[in-house]
Design a protein around this motif. Structure first.
Motif, PDB file in Angstrom:
ATOM      1  N   LYS A 195      55.721  61.102  54.021  1.00 28.54           N
ATOM      2  CA  LYS A 195      54.956  62.013  54.877  1.00 28.54           C
ATOM      3  C   LYS A 195      55.317  61.850  56.349  1.00 28.54           C
ATOM      4  O   LYS A 195      55.281  62.808  57.111  1.00 28.54           O
ATOM      5  CB  LYS A 195      53.453  61.776  54.691  1.00 28.54           C
ATOM      6  CG  LYS A 195      52.927  62.112  53.311  1.00 28.54           C
ATOM      7  CD  LYS A 195      51.423  61.905  53.249  1.00 28.54           C
ATOM      8  CE  LYS A 195      50.877  62.275  51.863  1.00 28.54           C
ATOM      9  NZ  LYS A 195      49.402  62.048  51.788  1.00 28.54           N
ATOM     10  N   GLN A 196      55.615  60.633  56.753  1.00 27.57           N
ATOM     11  CA  GLN A 196      55.914  60.345  58.145  1.00 27.57           C
ATOM     12  C   GLN A 196      56.754  59.078  58.221  1.00 27.57           C
ATOM     13  O   GLN A 196      57.034  58.436  57.209  1.00 27.57           O
ATOM     14  CB  GLN A 196      54.612  60.159  58.936  1.00 27.57           C
ATOM     15  CG  GLN A 196      53.730  59.027  58.405  1.00 27.57           C
ATOM     16  CD  GLN A 196      52.462  58.865  59.207  1.00 27.57           C
ATOM     17  OE1 GLN A 196      52.480  58.880  60.428  1.00 27.57           O
ATOM     18  NE2 GLN A 196      51.336  58.716  58.508  1.00 27.57           N
ATOM     19  N   GLN A 217      50.314  57.794  34.394  1.00 29.11           N
ATOM     20  CA  GLN A 217      51.543  58.062  35.144  1.00 29.11           C
ATOM     21  C   GLN A 217      52.628  58.648  34.233  1.00 29.11           C
ATOM     22  O   GLN A 217      53.291  59.620  34.593  1.00 29.11           O
ATOM     23  CB  GLN A 217      52.036  56.765  35.797  1.00 29.11           C
ATOM     24  CG  GLN A 217      53.250  56.924  36.679  1.00 29.11           C
ATOM     25  CD  GLN A 217      53.730  55.588  37.210  1.00 29.11           C
ATOM     26  OE1 GLN A 217      53.849  54.611  36.468  1.00 29.11           O
ATOM     27  NE2 GLN A 217      53.994  55.513  38.507  1.00 29.11           N
ATOM     28  N   ASN A 218      52.775  58.077  33.043  1.00 24.22           N
ATOM     29  CA  ASN A 218      53.779  58.572  32.098  1.00 24.22           C
ATOM     30  C   ASN A 218      53.454  59.997  31.623  1.00 24.22           C
ATOM     31  O   ASN A 218      54.340  60.855  31.535  1.00 24.22           O
ATOM     32  CB  ASN A 218      53.878  57.638  30.897  1.00 24.22           C
ATOM     33  CG  ASN A 218      54.405  56.263  31.272  1.00 24.22           C
ATOM     34  OD1 ASN A 218      55.136  56.125  32.246  1.00 24.22           O
ATOM     35  ND2 ASN A 218      54.027  55.247  30.520  1.00 24.22           N
ATOM     36  N   LYS A 219      52.177  60.238  31.319  1.00 22.36           N
ATOM     37  CA  LYS A 219      51.778  61.570  30.867  1.00 22.36           C
ATOM     38  C   LYS A 219      51.961  62.604  31.963  1.00 22.36           C
ATOM     39  O   LYS A 219      52.408  63.741  31.709  1.00 22.36           O
ATOM     40  CB  LYS A 219      50.311  61.543  30.405  1.00 22.36           C
ATOM     41  CG  LYS A 219      50.077  60.763  29.122  1.00 22.36           C
ATOM     42  CD  LYS A 219      48.600  60.770  28.747  1.00 22.36           C
ATOM     43  CE  LYS A 219      48.363  59.987  27.464  1.00 22.36           C
ATOM     44  NZ  LYS A 219      46.924  59.967  27.095  1.00 22.36           N
ATOM     45  N   LYS A 222      53.630  64.099  45.339  1.00 24.84           N
ATOM     46  CA  LYS A 222      52.330  63.748  45.909  1.00 24.84           C
ATOM     47  C   LYS A 222      51.449  63.040  44.887  1.00 24.84           C
ATOM     48  O   LYS A 222      50.823  62.009  45.186  1.00 24.84           O
ATOM     49  CB  LYS A 222      51.638  65.010  46.415  1.00 24.84           C
ATOM     50  CG  LYS A 222      50.316  64.760  47.109  1.00 24.84           C
ATOM     51  CD  LYS A 222      49.732  66.060  47.650  1.00 24.84           C
ATOM     52  CE  LYS A 222      48.385  65.816  48.339  1.00 24.84           C
ATOM     53  NZ  LYS A 222      47.817  67.096  48.855  1.00 24.84           N
ATOM     54  N   GLN A 223      51.396  63.579  43.660  1.00 22.60           N
ATOM     55  CA  GLN A 223      50.527  62.991  42.638  1.00 22.60           C
ATOM     56  C   GLN A 223      51.029  61.617  42.183  1.00 22.60           C
ATOM     57  O   GLN A 223      50.239  60.692  41.987  1.00 22.60           O
ATOM     58  CB  GLN A 223      50.426  63.938  41.441  1.00 22.60           C
ATOM     59  CG  GLN A 223      49.700  65.235  41.748  1.00 22.60           C
ATOM     60  CD  GLN A 223      49.551  66.118  40.527  1.00 22.60           C
ATOM     61  OE1 GLN A 223      48.866  65.757  39.568  1.00 22.60           O
ATOM     62  NE2 GLN A 223      50.180  67.287  40.546  1.00 22.60           N
ATOM     63  N   LEU A 224      52.349  61.475  42.026  1.00 23.58           N
ATOM     64  CA  LEU A 224      52.893  60.191  41.591  1.00 23.58           C
ATOM     65  C   LEU A 224      52.759  59.136  42.691  1.00 23.58           C
ATOM     66  O   LEU A 224      52.569  57.955  42.397  1.00 23.58           O
ATOM     67  CB  LEU A 224      54.357  60.348  41.187  1.00 23.58           C
ATOM     68  CG  LEU A 224      54.598  61.172  39.919  1.00 23.58           C
ATOM     69  CD1 LEU A 224      56.084  61.253  39.621  1.00 23.58           C
ATOM     70  CD2 LEU A 224      53.861  60.574  38.725  1.00 23.58           C
ATOM     71  N   ALA A 225      52.860  59.560  43.951  1.00 22.25           N
ATOM     72  CA  ALA A 225      52.678  58.613  45.061  1.00 22.25           C
ATOM     73  C   ALA A 225      51.252  58.056  45.055  1.00 22.25           C
ATOM     74  O   ALA A 225      51.036  56.868  45.322  1.00 22.25           O
ATOM     75  CB  ALA A 225      52.987  59.287  46.387  1.00 22.25           C
ATOM     76  N   LYS A 226      50.284  58.899  44.744  1.00 22.07           N
ATOM     77  CA  LYS A 226      48.890  58.447  44.681  1.00 22.07           C
ATOM     78  C   LYS A 226      48.699  57.392  43.598  1.00 22.07           C
ATOM     79  O   LYS A 226      48.043  56.363  43.818  1.00 22.07           O
ATOM     80  CB  LYS A 226      47.970  59.643  44.428  1.00 22.07           C
ATOM     81  CG  LYS A 226      46.500  59.268  44.352  1.00 22.07           C
ATOM     82  CD  LYS A 226      45.635  60.491  44.126  1.00 22.07           C
ATOM     83  CE  LYS A 226      44.155  60.098  44.027  1.00 22.07           C
ATOM     84  NZ  LYS A 226      43.290  61.303  43.807  1.00 22.07           N
ATOM     85  N   ILE A 252      48.223  51.597  41.688  1.00 23.71           N
ATOM     86  CA  ILE A 252      48.775  50.457  40.969  1.00 23.71           C
ATOM     87  C   ILE A 252      49.033  49.300  41.929  1.00 23.71           C
ATOM     88  O   ILE A 252      48.725  48.140  41.635  1.00 23.71           O
ATOM     89  CB  ILE A 252      50.064  50.870  40.233  1.00 23.71           C
ATOM     90  CG1 ILE A 252      49.734  51.823  39.078  1.00 23.71           C
ATOM     91  CG2 ILE A 252      50.814  49.651  39.713  1.00 23.71           C
ATOM     92  CD1 ILE A 252      50.945  52.435  38.414  1.00 23.71           C
ATOM     93  N   HIS A 253      49.604  49.622  43.085  1.00 18.58           N
ATOM     94  CA  HIS A 253      49.880  48.603  44.105  1.00 18.58           C
ATOM     95  C   HIS A 253      48.585  47.939  44.572  1.00 18.58           C
ATOM     96  O   HIS A 253      48.524  46.718  44.757  1.00 18.58           O
ATOM     97  CB  HIS A 253      50.596  49.266  45.283  1.00 18.58           C
ATOM     98  CG  HIS A 253      51.169  48.307  46.273  1.00 18.58           C
ATOM     99  ND1 HIS A 253      52.336  47.612  46.038  1.00 18.58           N
ATOM    100  CD2 HIS A 253      50.738  47.918  47.500  1.00 18.58           C
ATOM    101  CE1 HIS A 253      52.598  46.848  47.080  1.00 18.58           C
ATOM    102  NE2 HIS A 253      51.649  47.014  47.971  1.00 18.58           N
ATOM    103  N   ASP A 254      47.533  48.737  44.730  1.00 18.96           N
ATOM    104  CA  ASP A 254      46.242  48.216  45.183  1.00 18.96           C
ATOM    105  C   ASP A 254      45.649  47.259  44.149  1.00 18.96           C
ATOM    106  O   ASP A 254      45.126  46.196  44.500  1.00 18.96           O
ATOM    107  CB  ASP A 254      45.292  49.386  45.430  1.00 18.96           C
ATOM    108  CG  ASP A 254      43.931  48.932  45.937  1.00 18.96           C
ATOM    109  OD1 ASP A 254      43.868  48.457  47.081  1.00 18.96           O
ATOM    110  OD2 ASP A 254      42.933  49.061  45.204  1.00 18.96           O
TER     111      ASP A 254
END
Length: 380
Positions: A143-144, A199-201, A229-233, A238-240
């Motif tokens: 995004k930036q 994520q896979n679905k 956008k959706q996969l980044a979310k 997962i990272h969190d």
């Protein structure tokens, strides 16, 4: 060990120009290297490539970092192709690329960070209220532009409070099982598994819609943006989860006076596996490397020593009588009467293996379960 401080800095024309110059430099390195290989049959060294590639709009050390990045990718490919014949070398040209500044090109004055772009060029100036970093990198986060400042952080061994040893068994269903000699902790990973499944679905669903559109069309571009956008979310979620659960794990070890953290080494678990398509997918998406890295750097930051230990048969061997058998389900039950959580048994045996201890004597306390909570404290 190092710590990275991240800062969102938006999108400006100056940053675009720097990223474009870095992309041009990387492309020159890429094209020049493979051209010499194709025509002369010679593999250039990084020093030889530095003499061939120059960019007056970048600092010399920024150019050097780009060259080193390409040769690091090349080295990684040469190592990977020993076991994977389908591995591909770096051959993709870049229009934009991340920019790096080493210590000599970084200066701080009056609350401002000055990043040199070479003689005759204006430096990049950003507000900065922290100490001088060892390395600064600016890259695109989707995004930036994002600034990543790297600091060396030597562990302070005086912070440790005891001399105990804990064993950690990394798992796919449960993120980690910990045993400190007295008590076991099981860190639940079922939320993480559900995020992976979703994520896979989502990938399959969106890709099927993209494949039905004409490449380059307006609807095709809209779906590409939506997918990213959706996969980044989901990746952020997962990272969190990993960050917060590993922070909780390390804080428990530090509070209980652990000096040495023994982590089961599962780096070779993906070799020659074939448990069916579903199980294989779970194992290949198991982020044990990232989990181990999070535990290691967070433990070392508090002065705890981390070591890797071979974990073969640790989840199949009874810690009381030593008899091996493959348990069914999550409960380990032995013919000698011993019964315990399967992952907890793995953590116990990893610790025993490292310390060279004999069989466990006495009654084991029931493991304590730890689940992910959104309000968990996270060091990042």
């Amino acid at each position: 060990m190092y710590i990275v401080r991240k800062l969102k800095i938006g999108k400006t024309k100056e940053l675009d120009n720097l990223a474009r110059n870095a992309g041009e430099t990387y492309t020159k390195v890429l094209v020049g290297f493979w051209r010499v290989v194709r025509k002369k049959g010679i593999w250039l060294s990084p020093n030889a490539m530095m003499k061939m590639v120059k960019n007056r709009n970048l600092h010399s050390q920024s150019t050097q970092a780009i060259v080193q990045t390409f040769f690091a990718s090349l080295k990684s490919w040469r190592e990977r192709r020993k076991t994977d014949l389908k591995a591909k070398p770096p051959k993709r040209r870049r229009r934009y690329f991340r920019i790096q500044w080493k210590e000599d090109a970084i200066r701080i004055k009056d609350g401002l960070l000055y990043l040199s772009n070479g003689k005759g060029n204006n430096p990049l100036v950003l507000p900065w209220q922290f100490e001088k970093p060892k390395l600064v990198e600016i890259g695109w986060d989707g995004k930036q532009y994002e600034l990543r400042a790297t600091y060396l952080n030597e562990p302070n061994l005086k912070q440790t409070q005891g001399d105990k040893t804990a064993g950690i068994d990394l798992g796919e269903i449960h993120i980690a099982a910990v045993y400190n000699g007295e008590q076991s902790y099981i860190f639940n990973g079922r939320l993480l598994r559900s995020k992976r499944r979703y994520q896979n679905k989502l990938k399959a669903f969106l890709q099927s819609k993209i494949d039905k559109k004409k490449k380059g069309s307006r609807r095709w571009r809209r779906l590409i943006r939506s997918k990213a956008k959706q996969l980044a979310k989901i990746r952020n979620q997962i990272h969190d989860i990993l960050h917060k659960e590993t922070t909780k794990l390390v804080s428990i070890l530090y509070r209980e006076g652990i000096q040495t953290v023994v982590i089961g080494d599962v780096r070779d678990i993906r070799k020659d596996i074939d448990y069916g398509s579903v199980a294989n997918q779970k194992l290949h998406q198991w982020a044990f490397g990232k989990t181990r890295y999070f535990i290691q750097y967070k433990a070392e930051r508090l002065g705890l020593k981390t070591v890797l230990q071979d974990e073969s048969y640790t989840s199949q061997e009874c810690p009381v009588c030593g008899v091996r058998h493959k348990p069914k389900g999550r409960e380990f039950k032995c013919t000698c009467g011993f019964s315990y959580h399967r992952d907890g048994v793995g953590a116990i045996n990893i610790r025993r293996k490292y310390l060279g201890l004999g069989p466990v004597v006495g009654v084991m306390a029931s493991p304590i379960g730890v689940r992910y909570q959104p309000h968990m404290w996270c060091s990042s």
